[in-house]
Design an enzyme around this catalytic site. Structure first.
Site, PDB file in Angstrom:
ATOM      1  N   SER A 160      27.519  67.584 -20.533  1.00  0.00           N
ATOM      2  CA  SER A 160      28.158  66.135 -20.366  1.00  0.00           C
ATOM      3  C   SER A 160      29.140  66.750 -19.604  1.00  0.00           C
ATOM      4  CB  SER A 160      27.240  64.907 -21.107  1.00  0.00           C
ATOM      5  OG  SER A 160      28.471  63.965 -21.001  1.00  0.00           O
ATOM      6  N   TYR A 173      27.645  60.965 -29.091  1.00  0.00           N
ATOM      7  CA  TYR A 173      27.662  61.620 -28.035  1.00  0.00           C
ATOM      8  C   TYR A 173      28.237  62.172 -27.745  1.00  0.00           C
ATOM      9  CZ  TYR A 173      24.870  62.333 -23.375  1.00  0.00           C
ATOM     10  OH  TYR A 173      24.616  62.286 -22.408  1.00  0.00           O
ATOM     11  N   LYS A 177      27.980  66.459 -27.472  1.00  0.00           N
ATOM     12  CA  LYS A 177      28.620  67.574 -26.272  1.00  0.00           C
ATOM     13  C   LYS A 177      29.252  68.504 -26.010  1.00  0.00           C
ATOM     14  CE  LYS A 177      24.669  66.005 -24.412  1.00  0.00           C
ATOM     15  NZ  LYS A 177      23.498  66.134 -24.355  1.00  0.00           N
TER      16      LYS A 177
END
Length: 322
Positions: A160, A173, A177
């Site tokens: 991402s 998050y 990632k």
């Protein structure tokens, strides 16, 4: 190719793919997609099927997996699995080989997210994001590596733009990632001598359940508001799946969805400082409680994962989407 009578998702992916002049590029190949019950995972299963592959859909929600598999033209297999369970993944890999054959393509797509201040995030929930997004990817690679060794296959890690800069209020998050990207780069070097290719896909705003209510969630709204106009566009899962499928066919080292993200790679050294500057300015004009009000799991898929593992403990409220 005739897509009449197929699901809207399948038809959308088919439109995003160009017909291969020699026929389906992945005909006779076996592909595995984790997190295939919803969003990009479900759309990618359709895209890989359109490219001729037999697809194993792995995910947390058996009913949703079956819905995603409906209408796909080639043989499929649905396996309900938690990617943080290595033993369960080993069993799933054995089941895939028995039913479809050894995997030629494995896509580590399963992921969840939580937004809100670190101090207000339930510790177990913060840790769960790391477990699913990073450890789950490693577990997936480990379980299917014997397949890929035999088929000289291709492993794709879904990353991402969260790996480009550490956005506040999304610490788990972003960390997961960035870790998944680093893991895939290391794995690429290790497996190259064996003829196994490893790709990394960089996704930006994609219209999955994870970002439902993007304009209402204070964290997502703030992140998007400070991006250029073209970077605020939300892509459809079908469009992203088309780009991913095309990259898988090429065994690409890097896949960008949208393609203009490729231009951001040389600028990555400046992103952390830029994100920090904007974040500090934003936080001076907002209160902690304002961001904390929206803290929680993002998306129905994330909630399903969280609640499946902790049925006796309700998930924190306030998040929307995957």
């Amino acid at each position: 190719m005739d897509t009449s009578g197929r699901s809207p998702l399948y038809r959308g992916v088919a439109r995003a793919l160009r017909p291969h002049p020699a026929g389906p590029a992945l005909r006779g190949r076996v592909a595995v997609v984790t997190g295939a019950a919803r969003g990009v995972g479900a759309a990618l299963a359709a895209g890989l099927t359109e490219a001729g592959a037999q697809v194993a859909l792995l995910g947390r929600e058996q009913g949703r997996l079956r819905e995603a598999a409906e209408g796909l033209s080639s043989p499929t297999l649905c396996v309900e699995i938690d990617v943080t369970d290595p033993v369960g993944l080993e069993a799933a890999a054995s089941q895939v080989e028995t039913r479809l054959g050894p995997a030629d393509v494995v896509v580590a797509n399963a992921g969840i997210a939580v937004s809100g201040p670190f101090r207000d995030t339930v510790p177990a929930l913060w840790q769960r994001v790391i477990e699913v997004n990073l450890l789950g990817a490693a577990n997936t690679a480990r379980a299917f590596l014997p397949h890929l060794t035999r088929t000289r296959g291709y492993f794709l890690q879904i990353a991402s733009t969260a790996a480009f800069g550490s956005a506040p209020m999304m610490s788990a998050y972003c960390a997961s990632k960035a870790g998944a990207e680093s893991f895939a780069r290391a794995l690429r070097c290790e497996l190259a001598p064996e003829g196994i290719d490893v790709g990394i896909a960089y996704l930006h705003w994609t219209g999955t359940d994870m970002i439902d209510g993007i304009d209402e969630d204070p964290v997502l709204r703030a992140l998007r508001a400070h991006q250029p106009w073209f970077a605020r566009r939300v892509q459809t899962p079908a469009r992203v799946a088309g780009l991913l499928t095309a990259g898988i066919v090429r065994r690409a080292s890097d896949i960008y969805a949208p393609p203009w993200l490729r231009l951001c790679q040389p600028l990555r050294p400046v992103f952390p400082a830029l994100v920090s500057h904007i974040a500090r300015r934003e936080l001076r004009h907002r209160t902690g409680p304002e961001f904390a009000a929206g803290a929680g799991v993002l998306g129905a898929g994330g909630l399903a994962d969280w609640n499946a593992g902790r049925s006796s403990s309700p998930a924190p409220q306030g998040g929307q989407g995957d």
